[in-house]
Design a protein around this motif. Structure first.
Motif, short mmCIF file in Angstrom:
data_model
loop_
_atom_site.label_atom_id
_atom_site.label_comp_id
_atom_site.label_asym_id
_atom_site.label_seq_id
_atom_site.Cartn_x
_atom_site.Cartn_y
_atom_site.Cartn_z
N VAL A 54 0.84 -1.21 0.00
CA VAL A 54 0.00 0.00 0.00
C VAL A 54 0.87 1.26 0.00
CG1 VAL A 54 -1.99 -1.11 1.04
CG2 VAL A 54 -0.25 -0.07 2.52
N LYS A 55 2.15 1.07 -0.36
CA LYS A 55 3.09 2.16 -0.60
C LYS A 55 3.51 2.92 0.65
CE LYS A 55 1.92 2.58 -5.47
NZ LYS A 55 1.62 3.46 -6.62
N THR A 56 3.46 2.25 1.78
CA THR A 56 4.07 2.80 2.99
C THR A 56 5.57 2.56 2.91
OG1 THR A 56 2.10 2.37 4.29
CG2 THR A 56 4.16 2.71 5.49
N THR A 57 6.35 3.59 3.16
CA THR A 57 7.80 3.48 3.00
C THR A 57 8.53 3.53 4.34
OG1 THR A 57 8.00 5.86 2.67
CG2 THR A 57 7.75 4.50 0.71
N ASN A 58 9.73 2.96 4.32
CA ASN A 58 10.59 2.96 5.50
C ASN A 58 12.02 3.06 5.02
OD1 ASN A 58 11.24 2.54 8.36
ND2 ASN A 58 12.09 0.61 7.65
N TYR A 59 12.85 3.84 5.73
CA TYR A 59 14.23 4.06 5.31
C TYR A 59 15.20 3.85 6.46
CZ TYR A 59 12.14 6.42 1.30
OH TYR A 59 11.40 6.71 0.17
N ALA A 60 16.38 3.39 6.11
CA ALA A 60 17.47 3.40 7.07
C ALA A 60 17.85 4.84 7.37
CB ALA A 60 18.67 2.66 6.49
N GLY A 61 18.25 5.07 8.60
CA GLY A 61 18.59 6.43 8.99
C GLY A 61 19.69 7.05 8.15
N SER A 62 20.61 6.21 7.68
CA SER A 62 21.75 6.71 6.93
C SER A 62 21.39 7.23 5.54
CB SER A 62 22.80 5.61 6.79
OG SER A 62 22.26 4.49 6.12
N VAL A 63 20.20 6.88 5.05
CA VAL A 63 19.81 7.31 3.70
C VAL A 63 18.57 8.20 3.71
CG1 VAL A 63 20.76 5.16 2.78
CG2 VAL A 63 18.29 5.35 3.13
N LYS A 64 17.96 8.35 4.85
CA LYS A 64 16.73 9.14 4.92
C LYS A 64 17.00 10.57 4.47
CE LYS A 64 14.11 7.87 8.21
NZ LYS A 64 13.48 7.63 9.55
N GLY A 65 16.14 11.06 3.60
CA GLY A 65 16.31 12.40 3.06
C GLY A 65 17.15 12.45 1.79
N ARG A 66 17.85 11.37 1.49
CA ARG A 66 18.68 11.31 0.28
C ARG A 66 18.14 10.30 -0.73
NH1 ARG A 66 23.79 9.49 0.55
NH2 ARG A 66 23.43 8.14 2.35
N PHE A 67 17.58 9.21 -0.26
CA PHE A 67 17.08 8.14 -1.13
C PHE A 67 15.56 8.13 -1.09
CE2 PHE A 67 20.94 5.01 -0.78
CZ PHE A 67 21.79 6.04 -1.11
#
Length: 117
Positions: A54-67
């Motif tokens: 359903v297109k909920t996203t999750n990111y590693a802290g090291s890439v958040k805001g960049r990827f």
């Protein structure tokens, strides 16, 4: 037969951008959570980003805001837009398709992202 085929890796300079793609076949793509993982030399594979059905996203802290991870269910493809790349982003990037309720998990063969000096 399930296939996940990654593409888009290559050489990049610090601060550059790349977009990785993963084309899936042999699965009902829209029902799978999709993810990108990476493995640097001498390190364990780590999560980069995931996107649910359903297109909920999750990111590693090291890439958040960049990827940014996204998916196109009509094309059975998941993308990873990588901006402001850093040398520590050098790794083999793997695509994953996951349906944990059915115990199903598939991996692609990986695509290399390398920094040029």
């Amino acid at each position: 037969q399930v296939q996940l085929v990654e593409s888009g890796g290559g050489l990049v300079q610090p601060g550059g951008s790349l977009r990785l793609s993963c084309a899936a076949s042999g699965i009902i793509f829209s029902t799978y959570a999709m993810g990108w993982y990476r493995q640097a030399p001498g390190k364990q594979r780590e999560l980069v980003a995931t996107i649910t059905s359903v297109k909920t996203t999750n990111y590693a802290g090291s890439v958040k805001g960049r990827f940014t991870i996204s998916r196109d269910n009509a094309k059975n493809t998941v993308y990873l837009q990588m901006n402001s790349l850093k040398p520590e982003d050098t790794a083999v990037y793997y695509c994953n398709a996951d349906r944990p309720t059915q115990g199903l998990s598939y991996w692609g063969q990986g695509t290399q992202v390398t920094f040029s000096s």
